[in-house]
Structures are given as C-alpha cells and as structure tokens.
Design a protein around this motif. Structure first.
Motif, PDB file in Angstrom:
ATOM      1  N   SER A  68       0.788  -1.209  -0.065  1.00  0.00           N
ATOM      2  CA  SER A  68      -0.032  -0.035   0.039  1.00  0.00           C
ATOM      3  C   SER A  68       0.828   1.333  -0.149  1.00  0.00           C
ATOM      4  N   MET A  69       0.005   2.501  -0.316  1.00  0.00           N
ATOM      5  CA  MET A  69       0.646   3.722  -0.084  1.00  0.00           C
ATOM      6  C   MET A  69      -0.563   4.626   0.183  1.00  0.00           C
ATOM      7  N   ALA A  70      -0.183   5.765   1.024  1.00  0.00           N
ATOM      8  CA  ALA A  70      -1.204   6.642   1.420  1.00  0.00           C
ATOM      9  C   ALA A  70      -1.246   7.974   0.699  1.00  0.00           C
ATOM     10  N   LEU A  71      -2.033   8.611   0.201  1.00  0.00           N
ATOM     11  CA  LEU A  71      -2.093   9.947  -0.288  1.00  0.00           C
ATOM     12  C   LEU A  71      -2.887  10.741   0.748  1.00  0.00           C
ATOM     13  N   GLY A  72      -2.400  11.401   1.520  1.00  0.00           N
ATOM     14  CA  GLY A  72      -2.950  12.061   2.679  1.00  0.00           C
ATOM     15  C   GLY A  72      -3.764  13.420   2.171  1.00  0.00           C
ATOM     16  N   ARG A  73      -4.624  14.080   3.199  1.00  0.00           N
ATOM     17  CA  ARG A  73      -5.298  15.308   2.642  1.00  0.00           C
ATOM     18  C   ARG A  73      -4.263  16.347   2.518  1.00  0.00           C
ATOM     19  N   ASP A  74      -2.959  16.442   2.801  1.00  0.00           N
ATOM     20  CA  ASP A  74      -2.087  17.329   2.593  1.00  0.00           C
ATOM     21  C   ASP A  74      -1.732  17.443   0.985  1.00  0.00           C
ATOM     22  N   TYR A  75      -2.727  17.548   0.208  1.00  0.00           N
ATOM     23  CA  TYR A  75      -2.361  17.395  -1.417  1.00  0.00           C
ATOM     24  C   TYR A  75      -1.219  18.322  -1.857  1.00  0.00           C
ATOM     25  N   ASN A  76      -0.436  17.721  -2.675  1.00  0.00           N
ATOM     26  CA  ASN A  76       0.549  18.714  -3.379  1.00  0.00           C
ATOM     27  C   ASN A  76       0.745  18.126  -4.836  1.00  0.00           C
ATOM     28  N   PRO A  77       1.601  18.715  -5.369  1.00  0.00           N
ATOM     29  CA  PRO A  77       1.341  18.244  -6.860  1.00  0.00           C
ATOM     30  C   PRO A  77       1.737  16.866  -7.070  1.00  0.00           C
ATOM     31  N   LEU A  78       2.544  16.353  -6.289  1.00  0.00           N
ATOM     32  CA  LEU A  78       2.982  14.884  -6.210  1.00  0.00           C
ATOM     33  C   LEU A  78       1.808  14.163  -6.042  1.00  0.00           C
ATOM     34  N   THR A  79       0.880  14.455  -5.254  1.00  0.00           N
ATOM     35  CA  THR A  79      -0.398  13.628  -5.085  1.00  0.00           C
ATOM     36  C   THR A  79      -0.979  13.092  -6.526  1.00  0.00           C
ATOM     37  N   LEU A  80      -1.087  14.110  -7.280  1.00  0.00           N
ATOM     38  CA  LEU A  80      -1.673  14.067  -8.759  1.00  0.00           C
ATOM     39  C   LEU A  80      -0.626  13.130  -9.406  1.00  0.00           C
ATOM     40  N   GLN A  81       0.745  13.452  -9.229  1.00  0.00           N
ATOM     41  CA  GLN A  81       1.533  12.590 -10.060  1.00  0.00           C
ATOM     42  C   GLN A  81       1.725  11.223  -9.415  1.00  0.00           C
ATOM     43  N   CYS A  82       1.372  10.965  -8.276  1.00  0.00           N
ATOM     44  CA  CYS A  82       1.303   9.568  -7.611  1.00  0.00           C
ATOM     45  C   CYS A  82       0.081   8.932  -8.260  1.00  0.00           C
ATOM     46  N   LEU A  83      -1.088   9.551  -8.451  1.00  0.00           N
ATOM     47  CA  LEU A  83      -2.233   9.015  -8.869  1.00  0.00           C
ATOM     48  C   LEU A  83      -2.044   8.625 -10.424  1.00  0.00           C
ATOM     49  N   GLU A  84      -1.203   9.681 -10.963  1.00  0.00           N
ATOM     50  CA  GLU A  84      -1.127   9.367 -12.629  1.00  0.00           C
ATOM     51  C   GLU A  84      -0.238   8.037 -12.654  1.00  0.00           C
ATOM     52  N   ALA A  85       0.801   7.952 -12.066  1.00  0.00           N
ATOM     53  CA  ALA A  85       1.732   6.959 -11.908  1.00  0.00           C
ATOM     54  C   ALA A  85       0.978   5.515 -11.609  1.00  0.00           C
ATOM     55  N   ALA A  86       0.089   5.510 -10.631  1.00  0.00           N
ATOM     56  CA  ALA A  86      -0.526   4.143 -10.326  1.00  0.00           C
ATOM     57  C   ALA A  86      -1.542   3.823 -11.298  1.00  0.00           C
ATOM     58  N   LYS A  87      -1.971   4.696 -12.069  1.00  0.00           N
ATOM     59  CA  LYS A  87      -2.921   4.325 -13.086  1.00  0.00           C
ATOM     60  C   LYS A  87      -2.789   2.996 -13.866  1.00  0.00           C
ATOM     61  N   GLY A  88      -3.595   2.002 -13.706  1.00  0.00           N
ATOM     62  CA  GLY A  88      -3.389   0.995 -14.402  1.00  0.00           C
ATOM     63  C   GLY A  88      -2.658  -0.375 -13.861  1.00  0.00           C
ATOM     64  N   LYS A  89      -2.184   0.113 -12.384  1.00  0.00           N
ATOM     65  CA  LYS A  89      -1.505  -0.775 -11.731  1.00  0.00           C
ATOM     66  C   LYS A  89      -2.265  -1.418 -10.662  1.00  0.00           C
ATOM     67  N   ARG A  90      -1.723  -2.629 -10.394  1.00  0.00           N
ATOM     68  CA  ARG A  90      -2.308  -3.282  -9.246  1.00  0.00           C
ATOM     69  C   ARG A  90      -1.867  -2.965  -7.993  1.00  0.00           C
ATOM     70  N   ARG A  91      -0.498  -2.527  -7.858  1.00  0.00           N
ATOM     71  CA  ARG A  91       0.120  -2.061  -6.726  1.00  0.00           C
ATOM     72  C   ARG A  91       1.024  -0.852  -7.043  1.00  0.00           C
ATOM     73  N   PRO A  92       1.088   0.031  -6.039  1.00  0.00           N
ATOM     74  CA  PRO A  92       0.543   0.103  -4.664  1.00  0.00           C
ATOM     75  C   PRO A  92      -0.788   0.154  -4.829  1.00  0.00           C
ATOM     76  N   MET A  93      -1.662  -0.393  -3.566  1.00  0.00           N
ATOM     77  CA  MET A  93      -3.065   0.016  -3.305  1.00  0.00           C
ATOM     78  C   MET A  93      -2.967   1.243  -2.898  1.00  0.00           C
TER      79      MET A  93
END
Lengths: 644, 246
Positions: free
Chosen positions: A224-249
């Motif tokens: 797993s990986m958590a994306l907390g409420r302290d959103y920053n530009p890397l939050t979106l990048q992490c979401l983009e990078a996780a697209k189509g991936k099984r993991r990290p959850m």
C-alpha cells in the motif's frame, strides 16, 4: 564460502544473543549477496529480488538448504510463536506488515544513524545495529562499484554515492533512496510517498520515476501507499503513476474540501483501473485513532498508511499486529445456535448468550495474542525494523519487544454481516412470527434444507436495505462486539483495534462453518467485506451505504473495509456524493470496483484477453485472472450497483 | 393525507439534478400507445395475473420518511425528490403534501408530468416545485390525441402557466420511431422551448421495449408491437436536430 554459508555460519554460531546474531547475519548477507543485473533502469535495485524474509527476519531461504542445515536453522529460529486458535486466524495470525521511516533516511542519511546507535545503552542492540548498518554501507558501496562497472546512468551512480548514506538533495536522489529503503524492508509498503517527497520537489515531472518505484513494489508483491489530505503536486503525479497498476494499493484521503482535480484524477483511475484508489475518511479515521490512542501526537497522525491490505499504521513509527487474529463470528454463532437456541426464552436471551460466547472467544484470543507477542519478542527479534522504525533506537528497545513509538494489535471480525442476517432470520422466523420452533430451525440447518435456505435468503428483513430494524440490530451488535476490545491491551501495545479485513480468507473461513440461518449453504464463503450478502441489497447504493454506516464504525479503526461495486455508468459527481455521503455518516473506508458483470464474465471465460483487469478482493487489489476460481466467482456474484 | 404509489426508487440519477429518490405514483389520464408502465395507469391498487400486488396506499409522511433517508446524499449532490408516475398531478393534493414536507426539510423537489391536469390541481403543486420535468409527447394536435388519448392544447396551457410561475422546466421528449420522430416535431419542441423564459433544456427519451412483456402478462394489446428500438446513430441524429451535444 558462498553467501548462504556465510550467513549460516553466523546464524548457527554461538556469538552474542539472538538479536546480535541475526543483525550480523543480515550484515553478512548484504556484504556478500549477489547483485541483481542492472537493466538500464533509473532506480536500483529493481525488479523482483530474492529477499530476506521480512517477517522472520532471517536471511536464508530454507528451501535452498540441505535438510540438516534447514533443520538446524528451524530448531534455532523457527519457533512457532502464533498461539492464536486456528479457527480465529481468519486472514492472519500474528502477521505483521510494516513500513520503515523513509523520510528520516532521506532527511538525515544513514551515516547519521551511527551516532544514534552509539548512544544506545544495550550493548547487544548497539553492536548488532552497528554491524547491520556497516553491512548496509558495504552493500551501497558494492552497488556503486557495480553500477560503475556496467556503465550505468551517471545520475544513478552519483545519486547512490549520496543516498541513502547521506541526506537526499534532489527529488531524484530522494526517490532513489526511497526505493533502496523499500528493498531493505522487503518491499512491503510505500508509506506516504507524496508528502515524504515534497521537500525535494522542484516542479519536476516525477511520474516515470514513480512508475518505476511502483513497479518495483508490484514485482515483489508489495502492498500500500497513502495519499493524505495534504495534497500537493506529487499527489496528482502519484495517482497518474498508479494508473493501471495493481499495486501500490492507493489509500486516498478525501473530504468535502478535496480539490476537483484530485477527484477527477481519482475517478479516471477508478474507471480504468478496477479497485483503485480506495477512499478514506480523514475525520473519522484519524480523529478516531487519536481519540482511541490519545498518545498519538498531532504531527504523527498525518503519517497514517494502512499496511498490507489496509491495516491501520503510522508510517515509520509503528509496530502493528496486522492481522494478529481474525475472529470467526459466524462460527461462534453456529455453535451457539446448536448448543443454546432451544433453551432460549426469547430473542434477547439468545442474543445475550451469543454475545457472551463471543466475549469468551475474544478474551481468549486477546490473551493468546499477548502470549504470542512475548514469545515472538524472545524468538524473533528484527534488526532491520529496529533500525528503520522510530523510536526503537531512541528507546533502546528492539522492534518486537515494544521499541516502536506506536504499537497496537488489529483483530478482524469475520462474518459480521452473516451474523447480522442470521440473527434477523432467527428473530423473525423463531421468536417474532413463530414460523419455526428452535428445534425445527436446527433440524433444517442440519439437513441443509434447500427450501428453508431459500426462505432465509429471501427474508425481507436483512442487512443492506436501510431497514430500521436491521440497522438497529447492526449497530447494537457491532457496538457490543467491537467494544469488547475497549478495555483490553496487548502485552506490547497500546490498544486492540477492531477491523473487517478478510484478504481472501472469506472462502477458507467459510469452510469451517455449516449451514447458517442467513441462507448460507454449509461451507460457503463468508461476506467479503461490510457490504451486504450478494443479491440481498436491492434498494440501491444509498440504502446500502446507510446500512453500513449504521454499524458502529467509529470503533472499527483497524479499518472496516467496504467493497462497493458499481457499473461504469455512474457519473463522477454521483460517485463523489456517494463517497462523501457515506463518510458524513461515519463511513471510514470504501474500495470501489467499477466493472460491469459482463466484463467480469468475459474475463472469466477468456482470461488471456483481460490480463489487465484489476478487482478489489477482501481488502487488496489483484489481477482478476490471478484469482482462484472460487474468488473469481465470488467477485462476479457481487451485487453491482447500477447507475439508475 | 394518503395516496397511491407504485414504488419508491432510491438513488435515481436521471430524474433531475443529483442523487434523487423517485416516487412513482399510480394513475395516469393518458393512454400513450407506447407506455412502458401500463401498471401505472389505473389509480387503484391492482393485482397482476402473476399474483403480484401493484400499488399500495401510503401516507405522505410515510413517503417523506423514506425519501429523507438519503438527505445526506441529496445535500452533497444537489439532489432531492422527484414525483413521477403515472401522473403525479392526478393526486395533486397528495403530491403537494409530499413535496411540501420535503421542501420543509430543505430538499430539492421535482415532478415529472405529462402536464395533463386541471389548472387548479397544477396550482396546488407548483408552490412546492423547484423543477418540472415536462413530457412533450407530440406537437401535432391530431397526433397527440391519436397517440395519448388526450388533447394537446390544455397541456401546453399548463406548460405556459408553469413558466409564468417562474419554475424551471426541462422538456422531455419520448421519441418513438415511426410515430413522432419527425423533424417537424423536433423543430416544434425547439420553438416551444424558446418561447419559455425558464426552460433549462430538452432531453430525449428514446423508445425502448422493456414494457412490452407487461402487456402480454396483462392480456392487453401492445399497440407499438414491432417497433424497433432506435440505434445509437438515430438518437445522435435526433440530438443533432435539437442542437444537443453528445
């Protein structure tokens, strides 16, 4: 002497205590282990590695030893420490996921750990950790030499000369260090990547590097990986990078202030990557944890990351028993029906007897966990986690002996929804309407009477349709059961936290249990989350969510998993309202699988054409084609909420 | 206050804005030949040949208490309650009472109507409506009478009355191939919409055959038998005639 022999020599030797020998063996491993071939990647190590078992902390693969050596290692180290009864190990028994304190390594560099270690009082811990750190230092030097030899990318070589031993200076170095520490810990969980990398971010596009980091986690079956409420530009990048991936959850924290661009990206992934991300309620979960364990500091609570499937942890700061036990509530109910139902004067009488039976087993299980912890501390010290999880070094206490800043034990309650529906049927059929006597009901259960089971499954009084009577019983039962843990503490911990995490054990746990009054056939699976029994929730998604929210979720901080299955026809704003509406009523976690039944059926028939199809199972995400046949059927049979 | 309803469906997302609960009332003065809910036509509860009971008598408070179960979701999505049918104006007092109670609780209220009702019945309901989903089945007087059994003029008068009351409307066009899929009909509805001050849009409801089996069960003749459901291309063409983007 090869690496295996060197490690064995230390492990089977008599020098120092167990912690010292294991630390030294790990150092021997890192000083001598073969290095994986460099594949031109931006991060190293990469891909699947043969890793030291992160649970036992051993550095040898018993399967590769000759029998005598394996037996010698087993005699010395593999003492079974899980004393939890087999029937109450649904999804785990003393199983401990973890995540290291990545950010500290990035910020301070591992060289600075020598001074921290030298300040420790215990000579065995001090000398053991020193040896381990020297082993890691050697490992890094070997990697640098190897990368130079194979003419790896220059920036990687210079980054590895800096990190993880010295502080990271750039985003690239930070991600290289994060990746390295991930491998040190056995590639289990990523923690809070977006917030942890933020101090090094300077407007870069980190998506390709994050994709590589995530692929490394996935290749080693990490979680797993958590994306907390302290959103920053890397939050979106992490979401983009996780697209189509099984993991990290991905565990994405959301509330009414979450920016639209985060929602849009999250739903883009929900609709293209089944089961990702899962949504978490910051107020209920983080606020609830701080109320339950008041010693959690304000600056630490934002480090929440569910480890493994989604067991509540604070990244780099906690030792969480996840899952220490999974109490099979339906099994207890079955015993109670067979032993006591005939002698009950009314429903209240039966309810009290059932609760007393649950209490007996919960008390037994919590005592077993404490004893297991004591045994584990003695027979399974973990040097790497002692090094990388705060405050083991400052406390001068080994990880499994209570060194981590936060320690709690998670107990999952399996079959809660089956029990609710069973109790409703017993109340309706036996006590309220007298359709059957207790003896008749018992007889029908024993005979697995199909007509009875059909009647029971069709009982309109059931969980999942926002029926007041069902909701009242759901709340009462869940509060009564979860609160059994309120005043108990594990030996090495601050609290027991209730959860509902089945992983994939809903099937095997069901095999323990015969026919039950919820209409479930003998040996059939338990409910796979806090959602309704498949097919019984006929009033749509809002009614289901209201029913789940009627449970005493504020106590189930471990966390309470809800599988929520929808067709792709739902509009994003409707999904957003469903998620927030559930959370406003106390919902803590929701994992959405957004796939039509037709597609699932097709993927069942032609798995080779749907290798990328990902679904949520009992708390984790997995490629559909990799599931067992029973799990596949279970996912297909779920109620899929339609966009009306 | 009691009324006859068929059922209450939660989490509807096509009967007005946001997440809504749609209450289907029993009874309709129209007899549209394509009607896919023939069980909604009679006012009184009835029994299907299968033995299934259609319709039940409920109080306004009972309806509202179920509607308000999803208040959290309405507030988050801008949703609320929609009274549909059948024809909600056929039970205008009951409809008005349900809408009034919902509005008191702060929810968005809508009706979906054919517009076929006496002016005073409409007048009872309008004060409690935030939105009217107004079905325009035909724009030719003759065809309207032919296909629905009632005249068009009073319906259009009611539409104008709703507009004068300042209540937003969405015009909904059930389109049945071979019956009302004429370009002139689309053009006429467009003109109709342009003549309203508070029209918020036009929606197309393409014909489907989901109700056909009900006629067989009821032993009634389905007068649209053999009509094919439109293709996606046909629907796109209709939308283009109206200037609605996909």
């Amino acid at each position: 002497m090869n690496v295996q022999e060197k490690v064995l020599e230390v492990l089977l030797g008599e020098e120092g205590d167990l912690f010292y020998r294991k630390a030294k063996a790990l150092a021997a491993f890192y000083s001598n282990c073969p290095l994986g071939e460099y594949q031109g990647t931006a991060l190293y190590p990469s891909g699947r590695i043969r890793k030291p078992s992160f649970i036992t902390g051993l550095t040898v693969n018993l399967n590769e030893l000759d029998e005598a050596a394996a037996q010698a290692v087993e005699r010395k180290y593999m003492r079974p420490y899980c004393l939890v009864s087999g029937e109450h190990r649904v999804a785990g028994g003393m199983y401990t996921h973890s995540m290291p304190h990545y950010e500290r390594v990035l910020k301070e560099g591992l060289f600075s750990y020598y001074a921290r270690i030298d300040a420790m009082g215990d000579p065995s811990l001090r000398s053991g950790l020193r040896l381990l750190l020297e082993g890691i230092e050697t490992y890094v030097e070997r990697i640098v030499a190897y990368l130079e030899e194979v003419h790896a990318e220059e920036r990687l070589i210079s980054a590895m000369k800096q990190v993880p031993m010295r502080p990271a200076r750039t985003l690239y170095e930070a991600i290289v260090a994060w990746n390295f520490v991930l491998y040190l810990d056995g590639c289990d969980n990523l923690g809070c990547v977006a917030s942890g990398l933020l101090p090094y971010y300077n407007g870069e596009n980190a998506v390709p590097l994050l994709e590589e980091l995530f692929a490394n986690l996935d290749a080693n079956n990490g979680f797993s990986m958590a994306l907390g409420r302290d959103y920053n530009p890397l939050t979106l990048q992490c979401l983009e990078a996780a697209k189509g991936k099984r993991r990290p959850m991905i565990e994405l924290f959301v509330d009414e202030t979450t920016p639209q661009e985060i929602w849009d990206k999250a739903f883009e992934i929900v609709k293209t990557t089944g089961g990702q991300p899962a949504f978490y309620n910051p107020k209920a979960l983080l606020g609830g944890l701080q109320r339950r364990i008041p010693t959690i500091r304000d600056e630490d609570i934002g480090r929440f990351c569910g480890g493994g499937c989604t067991e509540a942890m604070l990244a780099g700061l906690s030792n969480v028993g996840s899952l220490d036990a999974g109490v099979n509530l339906l099994l207890i109910l079955e015993r109670c029906i067979h032993k006591e139902l005939e002698y009950c004067a009314d429903f209240e009488d039966f309810y009290r007897r059932y609760l007393a039976a649950v209490e007996r087993d919960v008390t037994m299980v919590t005592e077993q966990i404490s004893l297991s912890q004591i045994t584990r501390a003695a027979c399974n010290p973990l040097p790497m986690r002692t090094l990388l999880v705060d405050d083991c070094i400052e406390n001068g206490v080994e990880y499994n002996s209570g060194g981590a800043r936060y320690r709690w034990s998670i107990i999952s309650f399996a079959g809660l929804v089956n029990v609710i529906d069973s109790l409703l049927v017993i109340k309706d059929f036996v006590f309220d309407n007298g359709r059957y006597t207790a003896a008749e009901l018992l007889e029908k259960l024993k005979r697995e009477d199909e007509a009875f089971l059909h009647q029971a499954r069709s009982c309109s009084l059931c969980y999942g349709n926002d029926n007041k009577e069902a909701n009242d019983l759901s709340h009462r039962l869940s509060a009564d059961i979860f609160s059994l843990l309120d005043d108990k503490k594990p030996h090495f911990g601050q609290a027991f936290l209730p959860a509902s995490i089945l992983f994939q054990y809903q099937i095997s746990a069901g095999m323990w249990v015969g026919c039950t009054p919820d209409g479930r056939a003998a040996g059939a699976p338990l409910a796979d989350s806090l959602g309704a029994i498949f097919g019984k929730d006929t009033k749509g998604p809002t009614a289901l969510l209201n029913s789940v929210a009627a449970l005493d979720l504020q106590r189930a901080l471990g966390v309470p998993v809800l599988n929520f299955n929808v067709t792709p026809s739902f509009h994003n704003d409707v999904l957003r309202a469903l998620i927030l509406g559930y959370m406003e009523q106390g919902g803590i976690q929701m994992q959405i699988t957004c796939v039509s039944r037709e597609l699932l059926e097709e993927a069942y028939r032609q798995p080779e054409l749907h290798k990328n199809l990902i679904v949520r199972v009992g708390g984790y995400s997995e490629y559909f084609y990799r599931l067992s046949d029973e799990l596949k059927r279970m996912v297909i049979e779920r109620t899929i909420q339609q966009g009306v | 206050m009691k009324g006859q309803i068929i059922n209450i469906t939660r989490c509807c997302t096509d009967d007005g804005p946001g997440i809504r609960t749609t209450v289907f009332l029993k009874g309709c003065p129209l007899r549209c030949i394509w009607c896919h809910n023939p069980e909604s036509q009679n006012t009184e509860p009835e029994c299907w040949p299968s033995g299934e009971q259609i319709g039940k008598t409920v109080t306004a408070h009972e309806v509202v208490s179920e509607v308000l179960c999803d208040k959290t979701f309405y507030d988050l999505s801008g949703g609320g309650v929609t009274l549909s049918g059948g024809e909600p104006l056929m039970q205008a007092k009951f409809t008005a009472e349900v809408l009034r109670l919902c509005k008191e609780s702060g929810g968005h209220t809508a009706i979906e109507t054919s517009g076929c009702a006496a002016a005073d019945m409409l007048g009872r309901v309008l004060p409690y409506c935030d939105l009217v989903l107004f079905d325009v089945k035909e724009t030719s007087e003759d065809n309207h009478l032919l296909y629905t059994g009632v005249p068009l003029a009073p319906i259009l008068a009611n539409l104008r009355a709703i507009d004068r009351a300042g209540i937003p409307t969405v015009l909904r066009m059930p389109i049945i191939p071979g019956k009302n899929d004429r370009p002139e009909h689309f053009a006429a509805v467009k003109v109709l919409a342009q003549g309203l001050d508070h029209c918020r849009g036009i929606e197309i409801m393409p014909y489907h055959r989901l109700g056909e089996y009900k006629y067989e069960q009821l032993g009634r003749t389905y007068r649209c038998k053999g009509t094919e459901e439109p293709t996606a291309e046909q629907v796109a063409t209709w939308k283009a005639w109206l200037g609605i983007s996909e």
